[in-house]
Design a protein around this motif. Structure first.
Motif, PDB file in Angstrom:
ATOM      1  N   GLU A 188      10.405  72.687 -55.537  1.00 19.24           N
ATOM      2  CA  GLU A 188      10.492  73.125 -56.938  1.00 19.24           C
ATOM      3  C   GLU A 188      11.938  73.113 -57.442  1.00 19.24           C
ATOM      4  N   GLU A 189      12.895  73.401 -56.543  1.00 22.19           N
ATOM      5  CA  GLU A 189      14.314  73.320 -56.931  1.00 22.19           C
ATOM      6  C   GLU A 189      14.690  71.889 -57.267  1.00 22.19           C
ATOM      7  N   LEU A 190      14.257  70.942 -56.420  1.00 24.09           N
ATOM      8  CA  LEU A 190      14.567  69.530 -56.667  1.00 24.09           C
ATOM      9  C   LEU A 190      13.942  69.081 -57.981  1.00 24.09           C
ATOM     10  N   HIS A 191      12.723  69.541 -58.208  1.00 27.05           N
ATOM     11  CA  HIS A 191      12.010  69.183 -59.428  1.00 27.05           C
ATOM     12  C   HIS A 191      12.746  69.718 -60.661  1.00 27.05           C
ATOM     13  N   ALA A 192      13.153  70.987 -60.586  1.00 22.67           N
ATOM     14  CA  ALA A 192      13.876  71.595 -61.717  1.00 22.67           C
ATOM     15  C   ALA A 192      15.205  70.869 -61.957  1.00 22.67           C
ATOM     16  N   ALA A 193      15.877  70.469 -60.863  1.00 16.09           N
ATOM     17  CA  ALA A 193      17.152  69.761 -60.999  1.00 16.09           C
ATOM     18  C   ALA A 193      16.944  68.415 -61.697  1.00 16.09           C
ATOM     19  N   GLU A 194      15.847  67.766 -61.353  1.00 19.65           N
ATOM     20  CA  GLU A 194      15.520  66.471 -61.948  1.00 19.65           C
ATOM     21  C   GLU A 194      15.251  66.635 -63.453  1.00 19.65           C
ATOM     22  N   VAL A 195      14.466  67.637 -63.798  1.00 18.27           N
ATOM     23  CA  VAL A 195      14.141  67.878 -65.211  1.00 18.27           C
ATOM     24  C   VAL A 195      15.420  68.241 -65.972  1.00 18.27           C
ATOM     25  N   ASP A 196      16.267  69.058 -65.347  1.00 13.42           N
ATOM     26  CA  ASP A 196      17.532  69.437 -65.980  1.00 13.42           C
ATOM     27  C   ASP A 196      18.363  68.189 -66.307  1.00 13.42           C
ATOM     28  N   LYS A 197      18.412  67.246 -65.362  1.00 17.73           N
ATOM     29  CA  LYS A 197      19.182  66.011 -65.601  1.00 17.73           C
ATOM     30  C   LYS A 197      18.560  65.173 -66.703  1.00 17.73           C
ATOM     31  N   LEU A 202       9.732  68.858 -71.844  1.00 19.64           N
ATOM     32  CA  LEU A 202      10.488  69.092 -70.607  1.00 19.64           C
ATOM     33  C   LEU A 202      11.039  70.508 -70.572  1.00 19.64           C
ATOM     34  N   GLN A 203      11.493  70.988 -71.717  1.00 22.71           N
ATOM     35  CA  GLN A 203      12.023  72.347 -71.784  1.00 22.71           C
ATOM     36  C   GLN A 203      10.941  73.370 -71.458  1.00 22.71           C
ATOM     37  N   GLU A 204       9.753  73.160 -72.036  1.00 18.03           N
ATOM     38  CA  GLU A 204       8.625  74.043 -71.744  1.00 18.03           C
ATOM     39  C   GLU A 204       8.274  74.004 -70.266  1.00 18.03           C
ATOM     40  N   SER A 205       8.286  72.790 -69.701  1.00 13.82           N
ATOM     41  CA  SER A 205       7.894  72.692 -68.298  1.00 13.82           C
ATOM     42  C   SER A 205       8.969  73.274 -67.388  1.00 13.82           C
ATOM     43  N   LEU A 206      10.233  73.169 -67.797  1.00 11.71           N
ATOM     44  CA  LEU A 206      11.318  73.773 -67.015  1.00 11.71           C
ATOM     45  C   LEU A 206      11.131  75.288 -66.939  1.00 11.71           C
ATOM     46  N   GLY A 217      26.097  60.979 -69.770  1.00 10.52           N
ATOM     47  CA  GLY A 217      27.509  61.302 -69.586  1.00 10.52           C
ATOM     48  C   GLY A 217      27.800  62.798 -69.551  1.00 10.52           C
ATOM     49  N   ASP A 218      26.787  63.609 -69.782  1.00 10.75           N
ATOM     50  CA  ASP A 218      26.957  65.054 -69.823  1.00 10.75           C
ATOM     51  C   ASP A 218      26.744  65.644 -68.429  1.00 10.75           C
ATOM     52  N   LEU A 219      27.840  66.079 -67.804  1.00  8.79           N
ATOM     53  CA  LEU A 219      27.729  66.575 -66.422  1.00  8.79           C
ATOM     54  C   LEU A 219      27.268  68.027 -66.345  1.00  8.79           C
ATOM     55  N   ALA A 220      27.479  68.779 -67.414  1.00  8.77           N
ATOM     56  CA  ALA A 220      27.136  70.208 -67.366  1.00  8.77           C
ATOM     57  C   ALA A 220      25.627  70.399 -67.316  1.00  8.77           C
ATOM     58  N   PRO A 221      25.144  71.266 -66.416  1.00  6.81           N
ATOM     59  CA  PRO A 221      23.699  71.509 -66.343  1.00  6.81           C
ATOM     60  C   PRO A 221      23.143  71.963 -67.688  1.00  6.81           C
ATOM     61  N   PHE A 222      21.949  71.514 -67.982  1.00  9.09           N
ATOM     62  CA  PHE A 222      21.290  71.883 -69.236  1.00  9.09           C
ATOM     63  C   PHE A 222      20.988  73.370 -69.250  1.00  9.09           C
ATOM     64  N   SER A 223      20.443  73.850 -68.134  1.00 10.12           N
ATOM     65  CA  SER A 223      20.088  75.275 -68.068  1.00 10.12           C
ATOM     66  C   SER A 223      21.231  76.034 -67.397  1.00 10.12           C
ATOM     67  N   ALA A 275       7.314  79.644 -61.542  1.00  9.28           N
ATOM     68  CA  ALA A 275       6.655  79.320 -60.268  1.00  9.28           C
ATOM     69  C   ALA A 275       7.656  79.446 -59.113  1.00  9.28           C
ATOM     70  N   LEU A 276       8.865  78.973 -59.354  1.00 10.73           N
ATOM     71  CA  LEU A 276       9.912  79.059 -58.332  1.00 10.73           C
ATOM     72  C   LEU A 276      10.174  80.514 -57.946  1.00 10.73           C
ATOM     73  N   GLU A 277      10.201  81.371 -58.941  1.00  9.91           N
ATOM     74  CA  GLU A 277      10.406  82.796 -58.702  1.00  9.91           C
ATOM     75  C   GLU A 277       9.282  83.362 -57.811  1.00  9.91           C
ATOM     76  N   LEU A 278       8.054  82.910 -58.075  1.00  6.96           N
ATOM     77  CA  LEU A 278       6.918  83.364 -57.259  1.00  6.96           C
ATOM     78  C   LEU A 278       7.024  82.854 -55.821  1.00  6.96           C
ATOM     79  N   TYR A 279       7.451  81.603 -55.638  1.00  4.68           N
ATOM     80  CA  TYR A 279       7.622  81.088 -54.271  1.00  4.68           C
ATOM     81  C   TYR A 279       8.716  81.867 -53.543  1.00  4.68           C
TER      82      TYR A 279
END
Ligand SMILES: [Fe+2]
Length: 155
Positions: free
Chosen positions: A129-138, A90-94, A144-150, A100-104
């Motif tokens: 792609e933002e929604l996807h990244a948010a999902e992977v981050d979660k 997941l980290q690699e894919s994030l 119980g950890d509310l702080a974003p991973f990235s 890709a998001l930067e390119l869009y």
């Protein structure tokens, strides 16, 4: 369409095509390597991501030929880190999704206010792609950890 820089737009679209095709290969590859109790839902989620990347690649490729240009047959960078744990995948894919998001976003900047249909497409893809990244981050957070991973800040 007279004020758009077609060459630069096609350049970004071709890099996106390569990135999305790499996503197809990467997610499919990961899906073979999931073992353990969580395998079934995780494999189907990874295959869904592969299918979504293929759909994105097809949409991007259609835009390239709509603009009268030739679609790249290159596949974007793939790392084979031989990792079997889902968190590492997941980290690699994030990281790959972030580029890709930067390119869009770059595509959006090139067409904004100048080419409505392609602007609409770029916005939709930034949204997806933002929604996807948010999902992977979660998925990467501990329960119980509310702080974003990235630490990546949404723009
Ligand atoms: Fe995508």
């Amino acid at each position: 369409m007279s004020k758009i820089d077609k060459n630069r737009i096609v350049g970004v679209l071709n890099r996106l095509l390569e990135a999305e095709l790499a996503g197809v290969v990467r997610y499919t590859h990961y899906s073979f390597l999931v073992f353990g109790f969580g395998r079934i839902p995780i494999v189907s989620w990874l295959r869904e991501q592969a299918n979504e990347s293929l759909l994105h690649a097809q949409q991007v490729g259609e835009w390239i030929t709509t603009l009268g240009a030739y679609p790249s047959l290159v596949i974007g960078p793939l790392l084979d880190s031989h990792k079997y744990d889902v968190a590492a995948m997941l980290q690699e894919s994030l990281e790959a999704e972030a580029s890709a998001l930067e390119l869009y976003r770059k595509l959006l900047a090139l067409v904004e206010g100048r080419f409505i249909a392609l602007e609409e497409f770029a916005r939709q893809m930034v949204h997806a792609e933002e929604l996807h990244a948010a999902e992977v981050d979660k998925m990467l957070r501990k329960p119980g950890d509310l702080a974003p991973f990235s630490r990546r800040k949404p723009a």
